[in-house]
Scaffold this motif. Sequence first.
Motif, PDB file in Angstrom:
ATOM      1  N   UNK A   1       1.844  -1.465 -19.804  1.00  0.00           N
ATOM      2  CA  UNK A   1       3.084  -0.750 -19.994  1.00  0.00           C
ATOM      3  C   UNK A   1       3.725  -1.154 -21.264  1.00  0.00           C
ATOM      4  N   UNK A   2       4.500  -0.225 -21.813  1.00  0.00           N
ATOM      5  CA  UNK A   2       4.990  -0.493 -23.271  1.00  0.00           C
ATOM      6  C   UNK A   2       6.060  -1.771 -23.238  1.00  0.00           C
ATOM      7  N   UNK A   3       5.936  -2.408 -24.283  1.00  0.00           N
ATOM      8  CA  UNK A   3       7.067  -3.609 -24.447  1.00  0.00           C
ATOM      9  C   UNK A   3       8.312  -3.155 -24.854  1.00  0.00           C
ATOM     10  N   UNK A   4       9.409  -3.794 -24.793  1.00  0.00           N
ATOM     11  CA  UNK A   4      10.572  -3.681 -25.441  1.00  0.00           C
ATOM     12  C   UNK A   4      10.729  -3.263 -26.844  1.00  0.00           C
ATOM     13  N   UNK A   5       9.789  -3.834 -27.496  1.00  0.00           N
ATOM     14  CA  UNK A   5       9.807  -3.479 -28.949  1.00  0.00           C
ATOM     15  C   UNK A   5       9.394  -2.038 -28.971  1.00  0.00           C
ATOM     16  N   UNK A   6       8.358  -1.722 -28.421  1.00  0.00           N
ATOM     17  CA  UNK A   6       7.346  -0.201 -28.504  1.00  0.00           C
ATOM     18  C   UNK A   6       8.707   0.784 -27.945  1.00  0.00           C
ATOM     19  N   UNK A   7       9.336   0.432 -27.124  1.00  0.00           N
ATOM     20  CA  UNK A   7      10.557   1.298 -26.503  1.00  0.00           C
ATOM     21  C   UNK A   7      11.465   1.599 -27.501  1.00  0.00           C
ATOM     22  N   UNK A   8      11.832   0.175 -28.037  1.00  0.00           N
ATOM     23  CA  UNK A   8      13.033   0.481 -29.180  1.00  0.00           C
ATOM     24  C   UNK A   8      12.425   1.373 -30.266  1.00  0.00           C
ATOM     25  N   UNK A   9      11.343   1.333 -30.679  1.00  0.00           N
ATOM     26  CA  UNK A   9      10.745   2.136 -31.889  1.00  0.00           C
ATOM     27  C   UNK A   9      10.714   3.341 -31.442  1.00  0.00           C
ATOM     28  N   UNK A  10      10.181   3.609 -30.050  1.00  0.00           N
ATOM     29  CA  UNK A  10      10.180   5.076 -29.777  1.00  0.00           C
ATOM     30  C   UNK A  10      11.243   5.801 -29.750  1.00  0.00           C
ATOM     31  N   UNK A  11      12.387   4.944 -29.194  1.00  0.00           N
ATOM     32  CA  UNK A  11      14.129   5.621 -29.240  1.00  0.00           C
ATOM     33  C   UNK A  11      14.255   5.837 -30.644  1.00  0.00           C
ATOM     34  N   UNK A  12      14.112   5.148 -31.364  1.00  0.00           N
ATOM     35  CA  UNK A  12      14.395   5.283 -32.666  1.00  0.00           C
ATOM     36  C   UNK A  12      13.819   6.272 -33.433  1.00  0.00           C
ATOM     37  N   UNK A  13      12.764   6.436 -33.251  1.00  0.00           N
ATOM     38  CA  UNK A  13      12.053   7.790 -33.729  1.00  0.00           C
ATOM     39  C   UNK A  13      12.427   8.928 -33.168  1.00  0.00           C
ATOM     40  N   UNK A  14      12.759   9.057 -31.834  1.00  0.00           N
ATOM     41  CA  UNK A  14      13.153  10.126 -31.259  1.00  0.00           C
ATOM     42  C   UNK A  14      14.667  10.578 -31.707  1.00  0.00           C
ATOM     43  N   UNK A  15      15.400   9.522 -32.196  1.00  0.00           N
ATOM     44  CA  UNK A  15      16.735   9.588 -32.727  1.00  0.00           C
ATOM     45  C   UNK A  15      16.770  10.202 -34.067  1.00  0.00           C
ATOM     46  N   UNK A  16      15.527   9.867 -34.936  1.00  0.00           N
ATOM     47  CA  UNK A  16      15.579  10.187 -36.212  1.00  0.00           C
ATOM     48  C   UNK A  16      14.821  11.761 -36.019  1.00  0.00           C
TER      49      UNK A  16
ATOM     50  N   UNK B   1      24.995  12.052 -42.944  1.00  0.00           N
ATOM     51  CA  UNK B   1      23.730  11.109 -43.168  1.00  0.00           C
ATOM     52  C   UNK B   1      23.195  10.331 -42.029  1.00  0.00           C
ATOM     53  N   UNK B   2      21.933  10.278 -41.961  1.00  0.00           N
ATOM     54  CA  UNK B   2      21.408   9.438 -40.798  1.00  0.00           C
ATOM     55  C   UNK B   2      21.709   7.946 -40.517  1.00  0.00           C
ATOM     56  N   UNK B   3      22.343   7.815 -39.357  1.00  0.00           N
ATOM     57  CA  UNK B   3      22.572   6.087 -39.070  1.00  0.00           C
ATOM     58  C   UNK B   3      21.771   5.733 -38.026  1.00  0.00           C
ATOM     59  N   UNK B   4      21.012   4.503 -38.376  1.00  0.00           N
ATOM     60  CA  UNK B   4      20.192   3.856 -37.372  1.00  0.00           C
ATOM     61  C   UNK B   4      20.998   3.410 -36.185  1.00  0.00           C
ATOM     62  N   UNK B   5      20.406   3.493 -35.119  1.00  0.00           N
ATOM     63  CA  UNK B   5      21.146   2.642 -34.105  1.00  0.00           C
ATOM     64  C   UNK B   5      21.020   1.170 -33.909  1.00  0.00           C
ATOM     65  N   UNK B   6      22.148   0.390 -34.122  1.00  0.00           N
ATOM     66  CA  UNK B   6      22.032  -1.145 -34.190  1.00  0.00           C
ATOM     67  C   UNK B   6      22.157  -1.603 -32.858  1.00  0.00           C
ATOM     68  N   UNK B   7      21.196  -2.616 -32.386  1.00  0.00           N
ATOM     69  CA  UNK B   7      21.093  -3.237 -31.347  1.00  0.00           C
ATOM     70  C   UNK B   7      21.803  -4.507 -31.404  1.00  0.00           C
ATOM     71  N   UNK B   8      22.649  -4.879 -30.401  1.00  0.00           N
ATOM     72  CA  UNK B   8      23.441  -6.002 -30.463  1.00  0.00           C
ATOM     73  C   UNK B   8      22.507  -7.377 -30.463  1.00  0.00           C
ATOM     74  N   UNK B   9      22.777  -8.342 -31.214  1.00  0.00           N
ATOM     75  CA  UNK B   9      22.232  -9.577 -31.228  1.00  0.00           C
ATOM     76  C   UNK B   9      21.889 -10.303 -29.897  1.00  0.00           C
ATOM     77  N   UNK B  10      22.968 -10.159 -29.260  1.00  0.00           N
ATOM     78  CA  UNK B  10      22.829 -10.776 -27.860  1.00  0.00           C
ATOM     79  C   UNK B  10      22.024 -10.152 -27.135  1.00  0.00           C
ATOM     80  N   UNK B  11      21.324  -9.202 -26.996  1.00  0.00           N
ATOM     81  CA  UNK B  11      20.185  -8.751 -26.348  1.00  0.00           C
ATOM     82  C   UNK B  11      19.007  -9.299 -26.589  1.00  0.00           C
ATOM     83  N   UNK B  12      18.743  -9.943 -27.819  1.00  0.00           N
ATOM     84  CA  UNK B  12      17.472 -10.417 -28.341  1.00  0.00           C
ATOM     85  C   UNK B  12      17.236 -11.692 -27.545  1.00  0.00           C
ATOM     86  N   UNK B  13      16.079 -12.118 -27.158  1.00  0.00           N
ATOM     87  CA  UNK B  13      15.968 -13.533 -26.567  1.00  0.00           C
ATOM     88  C   UNK B  13      15.897 -14.540 -27.351  1.00  0.00           C
TER      89      UNK B  13
END
Length: 131
Positions: free
Chosen positions: A24-39, A87-99
């Motif tokens: 299964x996809x990891x959290x990093x891969x899911x975040x990259x996929x979501x960022x690519x979809x937003x872009x 302009x394109x603005x990347x979604x910023x993930x909160x620092x608290x969600x990082x382990x």
Amino acid sequence: MRSASFATLIAVALCGSALAKLPPLGDDAKAKAAEAAAKADWTNKVGLYHMCVTMDRVADGYRKGAKSAGKEAAPATATAPCVDPGPYTAAVTPAASKPLEASGAHSPPGLAVSPPSTNATSAQISGGAKK
């Protein structure tokens, strides 16, 4: 003919089993996929905006050309105005969600949202004398 269809059936069965074994996809891969979809979504909005502006410009040119030639052009129909997506603005993930690791040695420092929990120096905490 039967050998070709049998070979195709075997190839499809092997492909299906290969796909079933993917992890299964990891959290990093899911975040990259979501960022690519937003872009990609933003890129589509920019393309639609440019097409809208170009269509308005062509329609205005057609009406001006028809008017200068003495012909009557069809009246302009009311359409929604072109909306610039900005302009394109990347979604910023909160620092608290990082382990964070237990020691915090490899983790980036978090945002300072509150004062430190203690005013004691490291010497006082470790029990050594302050030099």
